[in-house]
Design an enzyme around this catalytic site. Structure first.
Site, PDB file in Angstrom:
ATOM      1  CD  GLU A 182      10.462  12.916  10.988  1.00  0.00           C
ATOM      2  OE1 GLU A 182       9.355  12.400  11.164  1.00  0.00           O
ATOM      3  OE2 GLU A 182      11.431  12.295  10.515  1.00  0.00           O
ATOM      4  CD  GLU A 192      12.522   4.815   8.938  1.00  0.00           C
ATOM      5  OE1 GLU A 192      12.258   5.772   9.701  1.00  0.00           O
ATOM      6  OE2 GLU A 192      12.704   4.945   7.720  1.00  0.00           O
ATOM      7  CE  LYS A 206      -1.788   3.115   1.883  1.00  0.00           C
ATOM      8  NZ  LYS A 206      -1.652   4.534   1.453  1.00  0.00           N
ATOM      9  CB  CYS A 261      13.042   8.840   7.981  1.00  0.00           C
ATOM     10  SG  CYS A 261      13.831   7.733   6.820  1.00  0.00           S
TER      11      CYS A 261
HETATM   12  P1  NAP Z   1       1.811   9.011   7.419  1.00  0.00           P
HETATM   13  O1  NAP Z   1       0.400   9.438   7.515  1.00  0.00           O
HETATM   14  O2  NAP Z   1       2.403   8.252   8.541  1.00  0.00           O
HETATM   15  O3  NAP Z   1       1.928   8.152   6.050  1.00  0.00           O
HETATM   16  C1  NAP Z   1       2.740   7.015   5.847  1.00  0.00           C
HETATM   17  C2  NAP Z   1       1.954   5.895   5.200  1.00  0.00           C
HETATM   18  O4  NAP Z   1       0.953   5.412   6.108  1.00  0.00           O
HETATM   19  C3  NAP Z   1       1.193   6.310   3.944  1.00  0.00           C
HETATM   20  O5  NAP Z   1       1.194   5.253   3.010  1.00  0.00           O
HETATM   21  C4  NAP Z   1      -0.200   6.535   4.484  1.00  0.00           C
HETATM   22  O6  NAP Z   1      -1.195   6.462   3.500  1.00  0.00           O
HETATM   23  C5  NAP Z   1      -0.306   5.417   5.481  1.00  0.00           C
HETATM   24  N1  NAP Z   1      -1.357   5.587   6.488  1.00  0.00           N
HETATM   25  C6  NAP Z   1      -1.921   6.746   6.936  1.00  0.00           C
HETATM   26  N2  NAP Z   1      -2.865   6.481   7.863  1.00  0.00           N
HETATM   27  C7  NAP Z   1      -2.909   5.142   8.019  1.00  0.00           C
HETATM   28  C8  NAP Z   1      -3.668   4.265   8.834  1.00  0.00           C
HETATM   29  N3  NAP Z   1      -4.579   4.711   9.688  1.00  0.00           N
HETATM   30  N4  NAP Z   1      -3.428   2.937   8.741  1.00  0.00           N
HETATM   31  C9  NAP Z   1      -2.501   2.456   7.908  1.00  0.00           C
HETATM   32  N5  NAP Z   1      -1.763   3.235   7.101  1.00  0.00           N
HETATM   33  C10 NAP Z   1      -1.939   4.564   7.151  1.00  0.00           C
HETATM   34  O7  NAP Z   1       2.728  10.237   7.130  1.00  0.00           O
HETATM   35  P2  NAP Z   1       2.270  11.651   6.488  1.00  0.00           P
HETATM   36  O8  NAP Z   1       0.988  12.139   7.082  1.00  0.00           O
HETATM   37  O9  NAP Z   1       2.334  11.486   5.032  1.00  0.00           O
HETATM   38  O10 NAP Z   1       3.421  12.595   7.019  1.00  0.00           O
HETATM   39  C11 NAP Z   1       3.313  13.209   8.298  1.00  0.00           C
HETATM   40  C12 NAP Z   1       4.656  13.284   8.975  1.00  0.00           C
HETATM   41  O11 NAP Z   1       5.173  11.967   9.173  1.00  0.00           O
HETATM   42  C13 NAP Z   1       5.748  13.972   8.194  1.00  0.00           C
HETATM   43  O12 NAP Z   1       5.689  15.339   8.265  1.00  0.00           O
HETATM   44  C14 NAP Z   1       6.976  13.383   8.826  1.00  0.00           C
HETATM   45  O13 NAP Z   1       7.290  14.035  10.019  1.00  0.00           O
HETATM   46  C15 NAP Z   1       6.567  11.968   9.109  1.00  0.00           C
HETATM   47  N6  NAP Z   1       7.000  11.041   8.023  1.00  0.00           N
HETATM   48  C16 NAP Z   1       8.062  10.244   8.235  1.00  0.00           C
HETATM   49  C17 NAP Z   1       8.502   9.400   7.230  1.00  0.00           C
HETATM   50  C18 NAP Z   1       9.668   8.504   7.413  1.00  0.00           C
HETATM   51  O14 NAP Z   1      10.347   8.188   6.433  1.00  0.00           O
HETATM   52  N7  NAP Z   1       9.912   7.999   8.600  1.00  0.00           N
HETATM   53  C19 NAP Z   1       7.863   9.385   6.012  1.00  0.00           C
HETATM   54  C20 NAP Z   1       6.739  10.195   5.809  1.00  0.00           C
HETATM   55  C21 NAP Z   1       6.337  11.010   6.834  1.00  0.00           C
HETATM   56  P3  NAP Z   1      -1.710   7.795   2.741  1.00  0.00           P
HETATM   57  O15 NAP Z   1      -0.592   8.751   2.676  1.00  0.00           O
HETATM   58  O16 NAP Z   1      -2.089   7.265   1.426  1.00  0.00           O
HETATM   59  O17 NAP Z   1      -2.858   8.322   3.526  1.00  0.00           O
END
Ligand code: NAP
Ligand code: MG
Length: 479
Positions: free
Chosen positions: A381, A248, A173, A282
């Protein structure tokens, strides 16, 4: 190709509900495509197809043949490298050079794990006389993979290559914000000859397809990369079915500069380590801790580099692109306003290229100085091109500040003193420590993962193969 169908059981098919999600280019804010909005029924079908593959042709394939498939896939990714890099750059906004590196890294994952597929060995254990004990390392079965939008192609390789090498059947996904490369990569994988059901792709919203996947009782492991908040949800859902997770969850990684450091190379790597991918990494080095004796000198070197950083659209291939979305732009700008409101000093800012378009999601790269370790700029972050500088007085103070966040993913240590290098490497609680260098996200061969709220489990290198396999102990009484 079009991106309007899901890959389930070897066939491209539309989402059951028939809905789609628009895809925007961060460099312009314009819609460039749309992807299927998969849901519970699609996830269910994908997990079923994966189980059938695991119990069928894919599960029966000898390890060396799996490895060969992965290696062939790697070569085909490289054949399509420029096309994939263009797709990745327009979808994420990242500069072309970075997108090209990401595609090469994606290929490297399949190359590395392709070579490893037939080298996953078990062991034998001496036991009672008349017995033989064998510990086999078996594939877990069906693995679920949820990846973020920051490095879509790299994440595709990082999570799927070791899982497939070990013989698992997978359901991916990807993130709604950027996942076009996943479609193209799966298309290439099918062409290369992966058996039906070995790789399934269900795009959709996190709260729908993502949540359905993590709650599915048919999984044997979940690999998740994203935010700590969603990591908690994933772990909670998985716990209901006792499904293990590799998580992660990002970081607030320190770069620690001592008074004997090579300021020139440190300031260059530290700037690159936060500007890369507009700070949406990250493992970005997002805090710089500087010994007070050289604070002004190091800060001046960083400020000089920061003021020369130019952000602009991906096709201009500058130092920095836009951030991923209007929402992320708003989030990062909010942090800049918080700094301003609390009187934090702006030591330098980069520039926006005159050819940046109004609709693009650009943020001005910013270096803050003299930030208190307790301030949210030093704690949270930000996931944008924002670096905060903090002074420290001695080694103990450096260690205290380095460990003073909920995260523990990476660290950079800049000193020529060999004893200090090792003392710091041992004292800093982070999964990867660089000494006199820094490679945000670098190194397919290098185990990577978090301490504390940066998550648990390890990816990359041979460690990932341990996560994607499970030990089975066979105790044989041969008399
Ligand atoms: P996020 O919501 O954690 O998204 C990561 C993945 O999880 C996406 O594929 C997302 O899908 C999915 N997801 C979201 N809600 C979910 C749920 N309830 N159950 C299962 N999967 C779910 O991250 P974001 O909102 O895009 O970013 C927010 C913050 O997270 C960033 O500003 C950053 O600080 C952090 N982040 C960290 C990393 C890393 O590499 N560690 C990467 C991205 C973000 P959808 O996006 O399709 O909704
Ligand atoms: Mg996009």
């Amino acid at each position: 190709m079009t991106f309007d169908k899901l890959m389930i059981g070897g066939r491209w098919r539309p989402a059951t509900e028939g809905q789609t999600i628009p895809v925007f280019a961060p460099s312009t804010g314009q819609q460039i495509s749309s992807i299927p909005r998969g849901g519970e029924a699609d996830v269910g079908a994908a997990v079923k197809a994966a189980r059938e593959a695991f119990e069928g042709a894919w599960g029966a394939m000898p390890a060396f043949e799996r490895g060969r498939l992965l290696s062939r896939f790697a070569a085909r990714i490289l054949d399509h490298a420029e096309e994939l890099a263009l797709l990745e750059a327009s979808d994420t906004g990242k500069p072309m050079t970075l997108a090209r590196n990401d595609i090469k890294a994606c290929a490297r994952y399949f190359e590395f794990y392709g070579g490893a597929a037939d080298k996953i060995h078990g062991e034998t254990i001496p036991y009672l006389s008349g017995y033989q004990v064998i510990v086999m390392r078996e594939a877990r079965g069906v693995t679920g993979h949820i990846i973020p939008w920051n490095y879509p192609a790299q994440m595709f390789g990082r999570t799927l290559a070791p899982a497939l090498a070990a013989g698992n059947a997978t359901v991916l996904k990807p993130a709604e914000e950027a996942c076009l490369s996943s479609f193209r990569l799966v298309d290439i994988a099918m062409d290369v000859g992966f058996p039906e059901g070995a790789i399934n792709l269900v795009s959709g919203l996190g709260s729908e397809a993502g949540a359905a996947l993590t709650a599915h009782p048919g999984l044997d492991l979940i690999s998740f990369t994203g935010s700590p908040a969603v990591g908690t949800l994933v772990q909670q859902a998985a716990a209901m079915n006792h499904v293990p997770c590799v998580l992660e969850l990002g970081g607030k990684s320190p770069q620690i500069v001592f008074d004997d450091a090579d300021v020139e190379s440190a300031s260059k790597a530290i700037t690159a380590g936060i500007i890369q991918n507009a700070g949406q990494t990250c493992s970005a080095g997002s805090r710089v801790l500087i010994h007070q004796k050289v604070y002004d000198q190091v800060l001046a070197a960083l400020a000089d580099r920061f003021s020369r950083v130019v952000a602009g659209p991906h096709e201009l291939d500058l130092d920095c692109g836009p951030v991923i979305s209007a929402k992320q732009q708003g989030r990062v700008e909010n942090y800049l306003r918080e700094g301003e409101r609390d009187g934090v000093t702006v030591a330098a800012q980069g520039q926006l290229h005159p050819r940046t378009q109004d609709g693009g999601y650009f943020v001005t790269p910013t270096l803050f100085s003299n930030v208190a370790s307790t301030h949210l700029l030093a704690q949270e972050e930000i996931f944008g091109p924002v670096l905060v500088a903090l002074p420290f007085s001695d080694e103990a103070d450096a260690i205290r500040i380095a460990n003073d966040t909920p995260y523990g993913l990476m660290a950079g240590i800049w000193t020529r003193d060999g004893g200090r290098q090792l003392r710091l490497a041992k004292a800093v609680r982070a999964g990867q420590i660089y000494v006199n260098g820094f490679g945000a996200g670098g190194g397919i061969e290098l185990p990577f993962g978090g301490f504390k709220r940066s998550g648990h489990g390890r990816e990359k290198g041979f460690e990932a193969l341990r996560e994607f396999t499970v030990a089975k102990t066979v105790i044989l009484n041969h008399g």
